[in-house]
Write a protein that holds these residues in place. Structure first.
Motif, PDB file in Angstrom:
ATOM      1  N   GLY A 164     -61.717  21.897  -7.865  1.00 30.03           N
ATOM      2  CA  GLY A 164     -61.770  20.566  -8.403  1.00 30.03           C
ATOM      3  C   GLY A 164     -61.954  19.445  -7.373  1.00 30.03           C
ATOM      4  N   ALA A 165     -61.685  19.707  -6.403  1.00 26.31           N
ATOM      5  CA  ALA A 165     -61.784  18.586  -5.261  1.00 26.31           C
ATOM      6  C   ALA A 165     -63.488  18.439  -4.911  1.00 26.31           C
ATOM      7  CB  ALA A 165     -61.168  18.751  -3.909  1.00 26.31           C
ATOM      8  N   PHE A 166     -63.951  19.690  -4.923  1.00 27.49           N
ATOM      9  CA  PHE A 166     -65.721  19.842  -4.656  1.00 27.49           C
ATOM     10  C   PHE A 166     -66.343  19.321  -5.725  1.00 27.49           C
ATOM     11  CE2 PHE A 166     -69.449  22.060  -5.629  1.00 27.49           C
ATOM     12  CZ  PHE A 166     -70.155  21.965  -4.214  1.00 27.49           C
ATOM     13  N   MET A 167     -65.909  19.409  -7.071  1.00 27.92           N
ATOM     14  CA  MET A 167     -66.510  18.825  -8.035  1.00 27.92           C
ATOM     15  C   MET A 167     -66.544  17.124  -8.030  1.00 27.92           C
ATOM     16  SD  MET A 167     -65.721  18.936 -12.395  1.00 27.92           S
ATOM     17  CE  MET A 167     -66.258  20.276 -12.580  1.00 27.92           C
ATOM     18  N   VAL A 168     -65.268  16.575  -7.691  1.00 33.26           N
ATOM     19  CA  VAL A 168     -65.316  15.155  -7.292  1.00 33.26           C
ATOM     20  C   VAL A 168     -65.964  14.709  -6.357  1.00 33.26           C
ATOM     21  CG1 VAL A 168     -63.713  13.385  -7.238  1.00 33.26           C
ATOM     22  CG2 VAL A 168     -62.932  15.134  -8.304  1.00 33.26           C
ATOM     23  N   PHE A 176     -67.762  11.822 -17.183  1.00 35.96           N
ATOM     24  CA  PHE A 176     -66.934  11.929 -18.373  1.00 35.96           C
ATOM     25  C   PHE A 176     -65.794  13.054 -18.349  1.00 35.96           C
ATOM     26  CE2 PHE A 176     -66.315  13.830 -22.600  1.00 35.96           C
ATOM     27  CZ  PHE A 176     -65.717  12.869 -23.104  1.00 35.96           C
ATOM     28  N   ILE A 177     -65.967  14.028 -17.788  1.00 34.03           N
ATOM     29  CA  ILE A 177     -65.193  15.137 -17.885  1.00 34.03           C
ATOM     30  C   ILE A 177     -64.041  14.872 -16.641  1.00 34.03           C
ATOM     31  CG2 ILE A 177     -64.715  17.509 -17.138  1.00 34.03           C
ATOM     32  CD1 ILE A 177     -65.898  17.211 -19.678  1.00 34.03           C
ATOM     33  N   VAL A 178     -64.322  14.353 -15.470  1.00 30.63           N
ATOM     34  CA  VAL A 178     -63.335  13.827 -14.512  1.00 30.63           C
ATOM     35  C   VAL A 178     -62.564  12.741 -15.135  1.00 30.63           C
ATOM     36  CG1 VAL A 178     -63.169  12.623 -12.098  1.00 30.63           C
ATOM     37  CG2 VAL A 178     -64.781  14.380 -12.612  1.00 30.63           C
ATOM     38  N   GLY A 179     -62.988  11.686 -15.891  1.00 30.77           N
ATOM     39  CA  GLY A 179     -62.313  10.688 -16.537  1.00 30.77           C
ATOM     40  C   GLY A 179     -61.296  11.319 -17.508  1.00 30.77           C
ATOM     41  N   THR A 180     -61.761  12.531 -18.223  1.00 23.49           N
ATOM     42  CA  THR A 180     -60.797  13.198 -19.194  1.00 23.49           C
ATOM     43  C   THR A 180     -59.594  13.895 -18.335  1.00 23.49           C
ATOM     44  OG1 THR A 180     -62.845  13.494 -20.762  1.00 23.49           O
ATOM     45  CG2 THR A 180     -60.740  15.104 -20.849  1.00 23.49           C
ATOM     46  N   ALA A 181     -59.975  14.460 -17.301  1.00 20.27           N
ATOM     47  CA  ALA A 181     -58.867  14.856 -16.475  1.00 20.27           C
ATOM     48  C   ALA A 181     -57.827  13.751 -15.925  1.00 20.27           C
ATOM     49  CB  ALA A 181     -59.427  15.680 -15.383  1.00 20.27           C
ATOM     50  N   VAL A 182     -58.457  12.821 -15.506  1.00 19.30           N
ATOM     51  CA  VAL A 182     -57.528  11.852 -15.187  1.00 19.30           C
ATOM     52  C   VAL A 182     -56.586  11.201 -16.234  1.00 19.30           C
ATOM     53  CG1 VAL A 182     -57.455   9.526 -14.186  1.00 19.30           C
ATOM     54  CG2 VAL A 182     -58.941  10.790 -13.214  1.00 19.30           C
ATOM     55  N   VAL A 185     -53.679  13.263  -8.612  1.00 17.06           N
ATOM     56  CA  VAL A 185     -54.755  13.859  -7.954  1.00 17.06           C
ATOM     57  C   VAL A 185     -54.997  15.220  -7.920  1.00 17.06           C
ATOM     58  CG1 VAL A 185     -55.968  14.019  -5.863  1.00 17.06           C
ATOM     59  CG2 VAL A 185     -55.101  11.685  -6.408  1.00 17.06           C
ATOM     60  N   ARG A 186     -53.496  16.044  -7.654  1.00 23.78           N
ATOM     61  CA  ARG A 186     -53.533  17.256  -7.656  1.00 23.78           C
ATOM     62  C   ARG A 186     -53.731  17.933  -9.004  1.00 23.78           C
ATOM     63  NH1 ARG A 186     -48.582  21.352  -5.904  1.00 23.78           N
ATOM     64  NH2 ARG A 186     -49.648  23.021  -5.591  1.00 23.78           N
ATOM     65  N   TYR A 187     -53.140  17.021 -10.159  1.00 25.20           N
ATOM     66  CA  TYR A 187     -53.195  17.583 -11.427  1.00 25.20           C
ATOM     67  C   TYR A 187     -54.589  17.674 -11.776  1.00 25.20           C
ATOM     68  CZ  TYR A 187     -52.561  17.944 -16.454  1.00 25.20           C
ATOM     69  OH  TYR A 187     -52.743  18.417 -17.740  1.00 25.20           O
ATOM     70  N   VAL A 188     -55.351  16.579 -11.434  1.00 28.05           N
ATOM     71  CA  VAL A 188     -56.887  16.540 -11.797  1.00 28.05           C
ATOM     72  C   VAL A 188     -57.794  17.511 -11.091  1.00 28.05           C
ATOM     73  CG1 VAL A 188     -59.225  14.876 -11.453  1.00 28.05           C
ATOM     74  CG2 VAL A 188     -56.915  13.965 -12.180  1.00 28.05           C
ATOM     75  N   PHE A 189     -57.496  17.745  -9.869  1.00 31.13           N
ATOM     76  CA  PHE A 189     -58.260  18.706  -8.954  1.00 31.13           C
ATOM     77  C   PHE A 189     -58.117  20.294  -9.716  1.00 31.13           C
ATOM     78  CE2 PHE A 189     -58.237  16.248  -4.895  1.00 31.13           C
ATOM     79  CZ  PHE A 189     -59.502  15.456  -5.354  1.00 31.13           C
ATOM     80  N   VAL A 190     -56.763  20.385 -10.083  1.00 32.49           N
ATOM     81  CA  VAL A 190     -56.214  21.778 -10.662  1.00 32.49           C
ATOM     82  C   VAL A 190     -57.022  21.931 -12.167  1.00 32.49           C
ATOM     83  CG1 VAL A 190     -54.502  23.161 -11.581  1.00 32.49           C
ATOM     84  CG2 VAL A 190     -54.270  22.284  -9.359  1.00 32.49           C
ATOM     85  N   TYR A 191     -56.921  20.881 -12.854  1.00 30.67           N
ATOM     86  CA  TYR A 191     -57.656  20.827 -14.141  1.00 30.67           C
ATOM     87  C   TYR A 191     -58.951  21.010 -14.194  1.00 30.67           C
ATOM     88  CZ  TYR A 191     -59.075  18.373 -18.869  1.00 30.67           C
ATOM     89  OH  TYR A 191     -59.491  18.261 -20.076  1.00 30.67           O
ATOM     90  N   LEU A 192     -59.624  20.617 -13.246  1.00 30.43           N
ATOM     91  CA  LEU A 192     -61.267  20.613 -13.045  1.00 30.43           C
ATOM     92  C   LEU A 192     -61.731  21.811 -12.586  1.00 30.43           C
ATOM     93  CD1 LEU A 192     -62.254  16.987 -11.684  1.00 30.43           C
ATOM     94  CD2 LEU A 192     -62.311  17.801 -13.919  1.00 30.43           C
ATOM     95  N   GLY A 193     -60.807  22.490 -11.531  1.00 29.19           N
ATOM     96  CA  GLY A 193     -61.000  23.591 -10.882  1.00 29.19           C
ATOM     97  C   GLY A 193     -60.392  25.016 -11.530  1.00 29.19           C
ATOM     98  N   SER A 194     -59.793  24.778 -12.918  1.00 27.90           N
ATOM     99  CA  SER A 194     -58.985  25.896 -13.553  1.00 27.90           C
ATOM    100  C   SER A 194     -59.955  26.979 -13.953  1.00 27.90           C
ATOM    101  CB  SER A 194     -58.447  25.412 -14.856  1.00 27.90           C
ATOM    102  OG  SER A 194     -59.383  24.669 -15.869  1.00 27.90           O
ATOM    103  N   PRO A 195     -61.062  27.025 -14.071  1.00 28.03           N
ATOM    104  CA  PRO A 195     -61.844  28.313 -14.294  1.00 28.03           C
ATOM    105  C   PRO A 195     -62.017  29.195 -13.359  1.00 28.03           C
ATOM    106  CG  PRO A 195     -63.126  26.120 -15.197  1.00 28.03           C
ATOM    107  CD  PRO A 195     -61.915  25.664 -14.624  1.00 28.03           C
ATOM    108  N   PHE A 196     -61.741  28.747 -12.229  1.00 28.09           N
ATOM    109  CA  PHE A 196     -61.805  29.798 -11.166  1.00 28.09           C
ATOM    110  C   PHE A 196     -60.187  30.276 -10.785  1.00 28.09           C
ATOM    111  CE2 PHE A 196     -65.287  26.723 -10.198  1.00 28.09           C
ATOM    112  CZ  PHE A 196     -66.161  27.648 -10.106  1.00 28.09           C
ATOM    113  N   PHE A 197     -59.242  29.520 -11.048  1.00 33.34           N
ATOM    114  CA  PHE A 197     -57.911  29.996 -11.358  1.00 33.34           C
ATOM    115  C   PHE A 197     -57.904  31.122 -12.289  1.00 33.34           C
ATOM    116  CE2 PHE A 197     -53.965  30.403 -13.700  1.00 33.34           C
ATOM    117  CZ  PHE A 197     -53.055  30.874 -12.382  1.00 33.34           C
ATOM    118  N   HIS A 198     -58.433  31.236 -13.327  1.00 33.15           N
ATOM    119  CA  HIS A 198     -58.542  32.433 -14.469  1.00 33.15           C
ATOM    120  C   HIS A 198     -59.362  33.443 -13.759  1.00 33.15           C
ATOM    121  CE1 HIS A 198     -56.091  30.294 -17.360  1.00 33.15           C
ATOM    122  NE2 HIS A 198     -56.727  29.040 -17.223  1.00 33.15           N
TER     123      HIS A 198
END
Length: 574
Positions: A285-289, A318-324, A256-269
């Motif tokens: 990432g949690a907000f997106m989900v 589709f993107i969330v599924g890709t992250a999972v 779950v943490r991996y998925v959230f970080v993956y989805l929210g990675s633009p804000f990390f950068h």
């Protein structure tokens, strides 16, 4: 006074479009600066070995797996680059950028559909340039600068295009050209990456939920069944990769943490990384989900209509599924791996789709709220502009590192430390480089690398030349090639105010004993000599027995110079 008469919105639009154009310009500059024609990592197998083995492998090679992917569409570009352009590499990089721009145009088109009936002139007009800048962010540099990553752009773009066309086709209940094009895009997604398999099933599910009619739904359901069957026919599971099942069983919280970080990675950068950046990425990432789930439930409880919001929300799924699925295979490498530059492309497209899915709702908010959102969008635009400045960093890419790794491959010198910067199997890379040279393709069949073995054997007569300033800074013995040493240093032709691209090193009797290539970023040399000496760093190879000699360096090519090569070689290499 109506909203559109205020001067502030017009100035705001000018600001946002300036940021968008600056983002495009800086990304283009960074890509030109960071370009290297040397094959990198998967390109050795996925492009070069594929092309060289194609006459024997036949048509089946086009559909063969690359890891868990079937990269049919990308191989078409690989073939074009090698067959017609001799592997120059520029075509692949250009296609990457065109696909990124195409994604921006697609989502702006979706945004226009969402806001077609909107009279908002405060927030809505700012979203298009913001989307354009967002989708061209330099944080994707690994995908933009790596020719192999055409498949990464296509794997997200084609499903998004398919869903958008499916929405557009719903204007008519008949099977029209747009519906056929949507089906074609969904089928084409099978030839991108493994996640492309999900595009057709999602399209079929969307058609069922929105009651798209018997014939249209039947076609999509049939394709959703036949597509995965075709993809997985003869499929071989990839070893050394984790699995989604084991990740769910052994480390569900980590997944779950991996998925959230993956989805929210633009804000990390965008925020410069660090611990705070990871927290922000996780929250984003949690907000997106959560936003996708909330809006999705509202959609399911509402009337069954195929709107642009429904299509874009399906793409977010589709993107969330890709992250999972990615997390299932990569979680063993650590959740930080979700922050990789190449994974920001799907995340950026996911956020673009999420914005489009909520754009109609946002522009219907009270004017004061929209003004606050416009201010937040301006802050994001400023963050984008600041981030894009990283494209100017001459050390922010690894072009020289790749170019330097090509030299031992051209010389057929087994130097794993350098070669493994572009491919993990140094012996296989040596063989493929030799085959590529013999076939007349890639950088190994072009000067200066094509002539590199000859320059190591025979001194080149240059005639009158300018003076060279040079210094040999380090040398390193090669465990697998005891007759040679790896050397580094810098060289410049001050009279010409240029640095030669290729170097030949001569011994005390004028014989050829070494060769080098330049391009390394050396701000320290530039500070002493001048700004034209910023890329004077060189790396190369020399006969180990010549390291005690008085050496001379001469520049080969358009910048011809000659001069002594003093430095750290007064002792034998060790």
């Amino acid at each position: 006074m109506p909203e559109h008469d205020y001067p502030a919105p017009r100035l705001a639009m000018l600001f946002f479009w300036c940021v968008a154009l600056a983002a495009l310009a800086l990304t283009a500059f960074g890509s030109v600066q960071g370009f290297s024609p040397v094959p990198y990592w998967d390109m050795w197998d996925g492009q070069l070995a594929f092309y060289l083995n194609l006459p024997e492998a036949g048509l089946a090679a086009w559909w063969d797996q690359h890891n868990e992917h079937r990269i049919l569409l990308t191989r078409l570009f690989f073939f074009a680059d090698l067959h017609w352009l001799n592997g120059s590499g520029w075509l692949l990089i250009l296609v990457n950028h065109l696909l990124a721009v195409s994604a921006a145009i697609l989502f702006i088109g979706a945004l226009r559909s969402a806001l077609l009936e909107s009279r908002d002139r405060l927030l809505g007009p700012a979203l298009a340039p913001l989307l354009f800048a967002w989708l061209l962010l330099w944080m994707q540099h690994e995908n933009l600068l790596w020719g192999f990553q055409i498949q990464f752009f296509l794997a997200q773009l084609l499903p998004a295009l398919a869903l958008f066309l499916l929405y557009r086709s719903s204007y008519s209940s008949k099977i029209n050209v747009t519906f056929i094009a949507a089906c074609g895009a969904g089928v084409a997604a099978l030839g991108t990456m493994a996640n492309g398999v999900v595009a057709l099933p999602l399209m079929a599910l969307l058609a069922i939920v929105t009651r798209q009619g018997v014939s249209r739904t039947a076609i999509l359901v049939a394709l959703a069944i036949l597509g995965p069957i075709a993809y997985f026919y003869g499929f071989t599971a990839v070893e050394n990769h984790g699995s989604l099942g084991s990740a769910i069983r052994d480390n569900p919280i980590g997944l779950v943490r991996y998925v959230f970080v993956y989805l929210g990675s633009p804000f990390f950068h965008l925020t410069g990384g660090g611990t705070q950046g990871i927290y922000l990425a996780t929250a984003a990432g949690a907000f997106m989900v959560a936003a996708t789930a909330f809006t999705g439930i509202r959609f399911l409880l509402g009337p069954p209509r195929l709107t642009i919001e429904a299509a874009m929300l399906t793409f977010v799924v589709f993107i969330v599924g890709t992250a999972v699925v990615t997390g299932g295979g990569r979680l063993t490498l650590g959740f930080e791996q979700a922050l990789s530059s190449r994974y920001t492309t799907p995340a950026l497209m996911g956020w673009a789709a999420l914005l489009v899915a909520h754009a109609r709702m946002l522009v219907m908010l009270p004017a004061t709220v929209r003004a606050a959102l416009l201010a937040a969008a301006a802050v994001l635009a400023v963050a984008i502009a600041i981030h894009q400045l990283q494209a100017l960093d001459p050390e922010g890419h690894r072009a020289f590192e790749r170019d330097a790794a090509a030299l031992p491959l051209a010389l057929q010198i087994h130097d794993p430390e350098r070669i493994q910067r572009v491919y993990p199997d140094s012996k296989k890379a040596l063989d493929l480089a030799r085959r590529a040279r013999d076939a007349g393709v890639t950088v190994f069949a072009k000067p200066p690398l094509r002539e590199a073995p000859r320059l190591l054997e025979q001194a080149k007569e240059l005639g009158p030349v300018s003076n060279c300033l040079a210094f040999l800074e380090s040398y390193q013995a090669l465990p697998f090639e005891p007759g040679f040493a790896y050397i580094t240093g810098w060289v410049h032709a001050p009279d010409l105010r240029r640095t030669p691209q290729t170097l030949q090193i001569l011994g005390s009797r004028g014989e050829a004993v070494g060769i080098g290539i330049t391009g390394g970023y050396r701000p320290d040399v530039a500070e002493t000599i001048g700004p034209d000496a910023r890329h004077t760093g060189f790396s190369g190879y020399i006969e180990a027995s010549a390291l005690t000699d008085d050496l001379t360096v001469q520049g080969i090519g358009t910048t011809r110079c000659r001069g002594p090569l003093p430095g750290m070689h007064t002792q034998k290499a060790h």
